[in-house]
Design a protein around this motif. Structure first.
Motif, PDB file in Angstrom:
ATOM      1  N   GLU A  12       0.826  -1.047  -0.030  1.00 25.81           N
ATOM      2  CA  GLU A  12      -0.077  -0.023   0.026  1.00 25.81           C
ATOM      3  C   GLU A  12       1.279   1.186  -0.451  1.00 25.81           C
ATOM      4  N   LEU A  13       2.089   1.081   0.986  1.00 23.10           N
ATOM      5  CA  LEU A  13       2.853   2.546   0.424  1.00 23.10           C
ATOM      6  C   LEU A  13       3.827   2.490  -0.442  1.00 23.10           C
ATOM      7  N   GLY A  14       3.745   1.709  -1.566  1.00 22.04           N
ATOM      8  CA  GLY A  14       4.983   1.243  -2.772  1.00 22.04           C
ATOM      9  C   GLY A  14       3.848   2.197  -3.724  1.00 22.04           C
ATOM     10  N   HIS A  15       2.397   3.205  -3.591  1.00 21.79           N
ATOM     11  CA  HIS A  15       1.834   3.868  -4.272  1.00 21.79           C
ATOM     12  C   HIS A  15       1.882   5.266  -4.254  1.00 21.79           C
ATOM     13  N   PRO A  16       2.403   6.144  -4.941  1.00 23.73           N
ATOM     14  CA  PRO A  16       3.092   6.965  -4.650  1.00 23.73           C
ATOM     15  C   PRO A  16       1.687   8.188  -4.187  1.00 23.73           C
ATOM     16  N   THR A  17       0.551   7.757  -4.433  1.00 24.44           N
ATOM     17  CA  THR A  17      -0.811   8.741  -4.137  1.00 24.44           C
ATOM     18  C   THR A  17      -0.462   8.778  -2.849  1.00 24.44           C
ATOM     19  N   ARG A  18      -0.531   7.192  -2.072  1.00 22.88           N
ATOM     20  CA  ARG A  18      -0.794   6.609  -0.944  1.00 22.88           C
ATOM     21  C   ARG A  18       0.033   7.285   0.213  1.00 22.88           C
ATOM     22  N   PHE A  22       0.097   8.998   3.618  1.00 22.41           N
ATOM     23  CA  PHE A  22       0.487   8.739   4.813  1.00 22.41           C
ATOM     24  C   PHE A  22       1.590   9.388   5.110  1.00 22.41           C
ATOM     25  N   LYS A  23       2.910  10.115   4.694  1.00 16.31           N
ATOM     26  CA  LYS A  23       3.696  10.448   4.936  1.00 16.31           C
ATOM     27  C   LYS A  23       3.515  12.223   5.365  1.00 16.31           C
ATOM     28  N   ARG A  24       1.880  12.791   4.608  1.00 16.73           N
ATOM     29  CA  ARG A  24       1.484  13.951   5.214  1.00 16.73           C
ATOM     30  C   ARG A  24       0.731  13.630   6.431  1.00 16.73           C
ATOM     31  N   LEU A  25       0.580  12.797   6.590  1.00 13.82           N
ATOM     32  CA  LEU A  25      -0.582  11.911   8.025  1.00 13.82           C
ATOM     33  C   LEU A  25       0.866  12.131   8.955  1.00 13.82           C
ATOM     34  N   VAL A  26       1.587  11.100   8.545  1.00 15.17           N
ATOM     35  CA  VAL A  26       2.534  11.043   9.764  1.00 15.17           C
ATOM     36  C   VAL A  26       3.525  12.437  10.430  1.00 15.17           C
ATOM     37  N   LYS A  27       3.698  13.839   9.145  1.00 18.79           N
ATOM     38  CA  LYS A  27       3.855  15.060   9.823  1.00 18.79           C
ATOM     39  C   LYS A  27       3.024  15.922  10.965  1.00 18.79           C
ATOM     40  N   ALA A  28       1.596  15.456  10.190  1.00 16.91           N
ATOM     41  CA  ALA A  28       0.561  16.104  11.155  1.00 16.91           C
ATOM     42  C   ALA A  28       0.743  15.849  12.222  1.00 16.91           C
ATOM     43  N   GLY A  29       1.420  14.696  13.350  1.00 16.00           N
ATOM     44  CA  GLY A  29       1.280  14.118  14.651  1.00 16.00           C
ATOM     45  C   GLY A  29       0.253  12.555  14.645  1.00 16.00           C
ATOM     46  N   PRO A  30       0.072  12.601  15.831  1.00 11.76           N
ATOM     47  CA  PRO A  30      -0.935  11.651  16.472  1.00 11.76           C
ATOM     48  C   PRO A  30      -1.852  12.091  15.835  1.00 11.76           C
ATOM     49  N   GLU A  31      -2.480  13.665  16.286  1.00  9.26           N
ATOM     50  CA  GLU A  31      -3.648  13.935  16.100  1.00  9.26           C
ATOM     51  C   GLU A  31      -4.787  13.809  14.437  1.00  9.26           C
ATOM     52  N   GLY A  32      -3.550  13.398  13.697  1.00  6.38           N
ATOM     53  CA  GLY A  32      -3.512  13.625  12.165  1.00  6.38           C
ATOM     54  C   GLY A  32      -4.959  14.842  11.379  1.00  6.38           C
ATOM     55  N   LEU A  33      -5.643  14.530  10.436  1.00  7.82           N
ATOM     56  CA  LEU A  33      -5.642  15.416   9.150  1.00  7.82           C
ATOM     57  C   LEU A  33      -7.352  15.380   9.266  1.00  7.82           C
ATOM     58  N   ALA A  34      -7.503  16.191   8.800  1.00  5.92           N
ATOM     59  CA  ALA A  34      -9.619  15.953   8.162  1.00  5.92           C
ATOM     60  C   ALA A  34      -9.568  15.699   6.988  1.00  5.92           C
ATOM     61  N   VAL A  35     -10.249  15.091   6.311  1.00  5.12           N
ATOM     62  CA  VAL A  35      -9.609  14.713   5.042  1.00  5.12           C
ATOM     63  C   VAL A  35      -9.699  15.944   3.855  1.00  5.12           C
ATOM     64  N   GLY A  36     -10.588  16.572   4.260  1.00  4.40           N
ATOM     65  CA  GLY A  36     -10.771  18.122   3.389  1.00  4.40           C
ATOM     66  C   GLY A  36     -10.303  18.483   3.732  1.00  4.40           C
ATOM     67  N   ALA A  37      -8.501  18.511   4.724  1.00  5.51           N
ATOM     68  CA  ALA A  37      -7.625  19.516   4.749  1.00  5.51           C
ATOM     69  C   ALA A  37      -6.829  18.266   3.565  1.00  5.51           C
ATOM     70  N   LEU A  38      -6.720  17.243   3.901  1.00  4.98           N
ATOM     71  CA  LEU A  38      -6.334  16.077   2.604  1.00  4.98           C
ATOM     72  C   LEU A  38      -5.774  16.673   1.381  1.00  4.98           C
ATOM     73  N   GLN A  39      -7.291  17.079   1.461  1.00  2.00           N
ATOM     74  CA  GLN A  39      -7.458  17.114  -0.026  1.00  2.00           C
ATOM     75  C   GLN A  39      -7.371  17.898  -0.434  1.00  2.00           C
ATOM     76  N   SER A  50      -9.849   9.125  -1.395  1.00  3.22           N
ATOM     77  CA  SER A  50     -11.619   7.805  -0.062  1.00  3.22           C
ATOM     78  C   SER A  50     -10.626   6.368  -0.531  1.00  3.22           C
ATOM     79  N   HIS A  51     -10.708   6.093  -2.299  1.00  2.00           N
ATOM     80  CA  HIS A  51     -10.580   4.969  -2.731  1.00  2.00           C
ATOM     81  C   HIS A  51      -8.749   4.691  -1.711  1.00  2.00           C
ATOM     82  N   HIS A  52      -7.717   5.775  -1.507  1.00  2.00           N
ATOM     83  CA  HIS A  52      -6.977   5.178  -1.073  1.00  2.00           C
ATOM     84  C   HIS A  52      -6.435   5.450   0.183  1.00  2.00           C
TER      85      HIS A  52
END
Length: 96
Positions: A12-18, A22-39, A50-52
């Motif tokens: 799953e980590l082998g896909h560039p988009t995923r 994942f890297k963006r979520l790791v950077k955000a910390g344990p609280e994570g990010l809202a899906v809208g912010a990721l988008q 949503s698929h990823h």
């Protein structure tokens, strides 16, 4: 860690988009990010995102939590560390 579980996570980590998600979520910390912010940040169409996200959840790399109308994604640092440990566990054991 089981070989199949590690392989699924790495697949799953082998896909560039995923990996970008994942890297963006790791950077955000344990609280994570809202899906809208990721988008917004990664400019990924909603259906594609949503698929990823679903793929990353199925590999236990992230979890989701709803707060009101907002859906958050959080990285699973313990699972990430387990995958890294799996890769390193037998490092150099055959060296003499």
């Amino acid at each position: 860690m089981d070989l199949e579980i590690a392989a699924k996570a790495l697949k799953e980590l082998g896909h560039p988009t995923r990996l970008a998600i994942f890297k963006r979520l790791v950077k955000a910390g344990p609280e994570g990010l809202a899906v809208g912010a990721l988008q917004d940040e990664l400019t990924i169409p909603n259906s594609t995102l949503s698929h990823h996200i679903s793929s990353l959840v199925s590999a236990s790399l992230i979890s989701q939590n709803r707060e009101g109308r907002t859906l958050y994604c959080q990285p699973d640092y313990d699972h990430l560390q387990a995958v890294i440990n799996f890769l390193q566990d037998e490092c150099c054991v055959d060296q003499k």
